[in-house]
Design an enzyme around this catalytic site. Structure first.
Site, mmCIF file in Angstrom:
data_model
loop_
_atom_site.group_PDB
_atom_site.id
_atom_site.type_symbol
_atom_site.label_atom_id
_atom_site.label_comp_id
_atom_site.label_asym_id
_atom_site.label_seq_id
_atom_site.Cartn_x
_atom_site.Cartn_y
_atom_site.Cartn_z
ATOM 1 N N ASP A 16 31.172 -17.992 20.794
ATOM 2 C CA ASP A 16 31.859 -18.919 19.888
ATOM 3 C C ASP A 16 31.415 -18.678 18.454
ATOM 4 O O ASP A 16 32.225 -18.702 17.531
ATOM 5 C CB ASP A 16 31.619 -20.384 20.297
ATOM 6 N N ILE A 17 30.115 -18.425 18.257
ATOM 7 C CA ILE A 17 29.620 -18.281 16.887
ATOM 8 C C ILE A 17 28.483 -17.277 16.790
ATOM 9 O O ILE A 17 27.649 -17.189 17.692
ATOM 10 C CB ILE A 17 29.171 -19.662 16.323
ATOM 11 N N ASP B 140 25.512 -16.935 14.353
ATOM 12 C CA ASP B 140 24.826 -17.697 13.305
ATOM 13 C C ASP B 140 23.709 -16.807 12.741
ATOM 14 O O ASP B 140 23.927 -16.070 11.776
ATOM 15 C CB ASP B 140 24.303 -18.999 13.928
ATOM 16 N N SER B 141 22.525 -16.805 13.365
ATOM 17 C CA SER B 141 21.487 -15.846 12.947
ATOM 18 C C SER B 141 21.784 -14.452 13.506
ATOM 19 O O SER B 141 21.256 -13.461 13.033
ATOM 20 C CB SER B 141 20.119 -16.301 13.458
ATOM 21 N N GLY B 142 22.615 -14.390 14.549
ATOM 22 C CA GLY B 142 22.921 -13.123 15.210
ATOM 23 C C GLY B 142 21.966 -12.804 16.354
ATOM 24 O O GLY B 142 22.128 -11.816 17.056
ATOM 25 N N THR C 187 21.355 -14.293 19.313
ATOM 26 C CA THR C 187 21.886 -14.354 20.685
ATOM 27 C C THR C 187 22.741 -13.120 20.986
ATOM 28 O O THR C 187 22.538 -12.439 21.990
ATOM 29 C CB THR C 187 22.746 -15.629 20.866
ATOM 30 N N LYS D 61 29.037 -16.748 10.678
ATOM 31 C CA LYS D 61 28.589 -17.357 9.415
ATOM 32 C C LYS D 61 28.269 -16.287 8.381
ATOM 33 O O LYS D 61 27.750 -15.231 8.724
ATOM 34 C CB LYS D 61 27.349 -18.214 9.655
ATOM 35 N N ASP E 228 28.714 -27.495 19.184
ATOM 36 C CA ASP E 228 28.225 -28.870 19.278
ATOM 37 C C ASP E 228 27.148 -29.181 18.250
ATOM 38 O O ASP E 228 26.549 -28.293 17.663
ATOM 39 C CB ASP E 228 27.629 -29.122 20.662
HETATM 40 C C1 PRP Z 1 24.938 -21.357 19.967
HETATM 41 C C2 PRP Z 1 26.205 -20.534 20.108
HETATM 42 C C3 PRP Z 1 25.708 -19.122 20.174
HETATM 43 C C4 PRP Z 1 24.406 -19.162 19.411
HETATM 44 C C5 PRP Z 1 24.582 -18.516 18.075
HETATM 45 O O1 PRP Z 1 24.422 -21.596 21.225
HETATM 46 O O2 PRP Z 1 26.955 -20.916 21.226
HETATM 47 O O3 PRP Z 1 25.486 -18.710 21.511
HETATM 48 O O4 PRP Z 1 24.059 -20.553 19.204
HETATM 49 O O5 PRP Z 1 23.408 -18.627 17.296
HETATM 50 P P1 PRP Z 1 22.551 -17.366 16.831
HETATM 51 O O6 PRP Z 1 23.525 -16.358 16.253
HETATM 52 O O7 PRP Z 1 21.654 -17.973 15.775
HETATM 53 O O8 PRP Z 1 21.810 -16.843 17.993
HETATM 54 P P2 PRP Z 1 23.346 -22.732 21.543
HETATM 55 O O9 PRP Z 1 22.004 -22.097 21.717
HETATM 56 O O10 PRP Z 1 23.451 -23.827 20.524
HETATM 57 O O11 PRP Z 1 23.766 -23.252 22.946
HETATM 58 P P3 PRP Z 1 25.160 -23.869 23.459
HETATM 59 O O12 PRP Z 1 26.194 -22.777 23.310
HETATM 60 O O13 PRP Z 1 24.857 -24.191 24.867
HETATM 61 O O14 PRP Z 1 25.484 -25.068 22.604
#
Ligand code: PRP
Length: 182
Positions: free
Chosen positions: A103-104, A106-108, A110, A134, A161
């Site tokens: 979905d996103i 963010d820091s990259g 994951t 982002k 969320d």
């Molecule tokens: C969120 C999102 C991504 C990750 C992105 O997951 O779904 O998997 O963060 O962030 P990053 O680029 O900084 O790694 P989250 O850990 O919040 O869990 P969720 O999807 O269960 O809400």
């Protein structure tokens, strides 16, 4: 639409119609790019990607399978830190054409972790797709299919969320700073 916004939300960043239109474009592009493969193996990253993935796969016109992974990470906002798998795939992906769906970014952290980990499992090919990315300092990871580039603000909706709230909004909205800073 702003009149009906929940009091936690500052503004709508990506309206529902824009998301749906882009999901169609992405699905069309993916269907074209993988037209010649036997089957595309899509991996949704739980929990956030389940809504995007559900809409995306229903627009695909090529044979495909879906599975999920879940990871947990520590120190959410930092670009370094530990990521670990809490739910893995049911089957090996050796010789499969694999697309990670997030979905996103963010820091990259994951996506980078998943990309490296799954690369090591000898897929026939490995690409990534994220609905939003982002604009911020980020771990370098290839994003092959991108819906939207967004500012570095806290966003919710369409799978995203805040403390498990607002995940099922049909649009992506910016969370008010006072909500996550309190
Ligand atoms: C969120 C999102 C991504 C990750 C992105 O997951 O779904 O998997 O963060 O962030 P990053 O680029 O900084 O790694 P989250 O850990 O919040 O869990 P969720 O999807 O269960 O809400």
């Amino acid at each position: 639409m702003n009149d009906e916004l929940h009091s936690d939300l500052a503004r709508v960043l990506v309206p529902e119609e824009t998301i749906q239109a882009h999901v169609k474009v992405l699905a069309h592009q993916i269907s074209q790019d993988y037209a010649d493969v036997e089957r595309l193996y899509l991996i949704g990253v739980l929990r956030g990607a389940f809504i995007f993935l559900a809409d995306l796969v229903r627009q695909l016109t090529i044979p495909h399978s879906v599975d999920f992974m879940s990871v947990s990470s520590y120190g959410k906002t930092a670009v370094s830190g530990e990521v670990r798998i809490v739910l893995d795939l049911r089957e090996p992906i050796t010789n499969q054409h694999v697309l990670i769906v997030e979905d996103i970014v963010d820091s990259g952290r994951t996506l980078s972790y998943l990309y490296k980990t799954l690369s090591g499992r000898q897929p026939a090919s490995l690409k990534t797709c994220t609905l939003v990315q982002k604009r911020r300092e980020q771990i370098d990871v290839p994003v092959h299919y991108l819906g939207f580039s967004i500012p570095d603000v806290w966003v919710v909706g369409y799978g995203l969320d805040y403390a498990d709230q607002h995940r099922t909004l049909p649009y992506i909205a910016e969370l008010k700073e006072e909500v996550y800073k309190k």
